[in-house]
Scaffold this motif. Sequence first.
Motif, mmCIF file in Angstrom:
data_model
loop_
_atom_site.group_PDB
_atom_site.id
_atom_site.type_symbol
_atom_site.label_atom_id
_atom_site.label_comp_id
_atom_site.label_asym_id
_atom_site.label_seq_id
_atom_site.Cartn_x
_atom_site.Cartn_y
_atom_site.Cartn_z
ATOM 1 N N TYR A 1 0.795 -1.223 0.000
ATOM 2 C CA TYR A 1 0.000 0.000 0.000
ATOM 3 C C TYR A 1 0.832 1.279 0.000
ATOM 4 O O TYR A 1 0.290 2.368 -0.067
ATOM 5 C CB TYR A 1 -1.004 -0.039 1.159
ATOM 6 C CG TYR A 1 -2.086 -1.056 0.869
ATOM 7 C CD1 TYR A 1 -3.090 -0.781 -0.043
ATOM 8 C CD2 TYR A 1 -2.053 -2.325 1.439
ATOM 9 C CE1 TYR A 1 -4.057 -1.716 -0.360
ATOM 10 C CE2 TYR A 1 -3.017 -3.273 1.129
ATOM 11 C CZ TYR A 1 -4.017 -2.956 0.231
ATOM 12 O OH TYR A 1 -4.964 -3.890 -0.087
ATOM 13 N N ARG A 2 2.150 1.120 0.041
ATOM 14 C CA ARG A 2 3.031 2.269 -0.157
ATOM 15 C C ARG A 2 3.562 2.326 -1.588
ATOM 16 O O ARG A 2 4.105 3.344 -2.011
ATOM 17 C CB ARG A 2 4.213 2.204 0.818
ATOM 18 C CG ARG A 2 3.824 2.394 2.273
ATOM 19 C CD ARG A 2 5.038 2.219 3.183
ATOM 20 N NE ARG A 2 4.672 2.237 4.574
ATOM 21 C CZ ARG A 2 4.525 3.331 5.307
ATOM 22 N NH1 ARG A 2 4.735 4.513 4.753
ATOM 23 N NH2 ARG A 2 4.189 3.257 6.575
ATOM 24 N N ALA A 3 3.403 1.229 -2.333
ATOM 25 C CA ALA A 3 3.956 1.150 -3.689
ATOM 26 C C ALA A 3 3.256 2.135 -4.622
ATOM 27 O O ALA A 3 2.038 2.301 -4.585
ATOM 28 C CB ALA A 3 3.816 -0.272 -4.228
ATOM 29 N N LYS A 4 4.030 2.763 -5.476
ATOM 30 C CA LYS A 4 3.479 3.721 -6.434
ATOM 31 C C LYS A 4 3.450 3.166 -7.860
ATOM 32 O O LYS A 4 2.688 3.642 -8.686
ATOM 33 C CB LYS A 4 4.297 5.013 -6.401
ATOM 34 C CG LYS A 4 4.150 5.797 -5.103
ATOM 35 C CD LYS A 4 4.960 7.085 -5.167
ATOM 36 C CE LYS A 4 4.676 7.972 -3.964
ATOM 37 N NZ LYS A 4 4.989 7.313 -2.688
ATOM 38 N N THR A 5 4.290 2.151 -8.152
ATOM 39 C CA THR A 5 4.344 1.606 -9.505
ATOM 40 C C THR A 5 4.181 0.092 -9.487
ATOM 41 O O THR A 5 4.381 -0.563 -8.450
ATOM 42 C CB THR A 5 5.685 1.942 -10.186
ATOM 43 O OG1 THR A 5 6.745 1.261 -9.482
ATOM 44 C CG2 THR A 5 5.947 3.435 -10.173
ATOM 45 N N VAL A 6 3.826 -0.463 -10.653
ATOM 46 C CA VAL A 6 3.688 -1.910 -10.796
ATOM 47 C C VAL A 6 5.021 -2.597 -10.523
ATOM 48 O O VAL A 6 5.069 -3.687 -9.948
ATOM 49 C CB VAL A 6 3.184 -2.254 -12.213
ATOM 50 C CG1 VAL A 6 3.196 -3.761 -12.438
ATOM 51 C CG2 VAL A 6 1.777 -1.698 -12.426
ATOM 52 N N GLY A 7 6.121 -1.949 -10.917
ATOM 53 C CA GLY A 7 7.447 -2.525 -10.694
ATOM 54 C C GLY A 7 7.777 -2.721 -9.225
ATOM 55 O O GLY A 7 8.565 -3.599 -8.878
#
Length: 228
Positions: A58-64
């Motif tokens: 839930y902190r991730a901003k990109t699919v990578g």
Amino acid sequence: MDLEKQPQKSAVPAEPAAEPTIRASDADRDRIADILRDALAEGRIDAEEHGERIDAVYRAKTVGELEPLVQDLPAARGPHREPSPRQAYAYGPEDAAGMAPADKLIAVFSSTTRKGRWRVGRRTNAFSLFGSVEIDLTEAIFTQRLTTINAASVFGNVEVRVPENITLRGGGTGVFGNFEVDTLEATDPEAPVVVINGYAVFGNVEARPKRGRFIADLHAKARKHMGH
């Protein structure tokens, strides 16, 4: 030199190079969270590692940033996986498509409260602007294991209360404000998991257990639900 015998380089660049920079959607995060939920239920990861990975989801901003979190797990290739018997036993039927819209609680120069006996969805978005939002989960009905609450407060207050015997995790950002989550780890491996994310700007977001309040036994509820 015979140029025709030289190996030819492909004129087409490798396609996956751009994909990791694509911005992650709520559906992308939910898909990864579902895989982690199944991995926890199957004993592939423990509660501590599950918590660390969920926080990263839930902190991730990109699919990578999302894909490495499940690369060592048997990820779902199709659009949907049927709930395992254990999940169905503990929580009953979930939203078949897994795409139900998020619940919204908004308070602008006002107050909004959700409490009592109510059915909790997968995601709830709470926003307070010079107002107050209260979310009380102590008598709520959980129909899925993972519940995410995205809380944002600007010159306002968002307060979440949960039973003492569930798992509570999360974290956010306070800018001249307070964002506080009192983490819990349930002893019951089938207990609901509530994750709080978001931010507070000149405001307050607070999530903690309500002392003396416990969710009823999940197995007893399931037997009643299934008519046993």
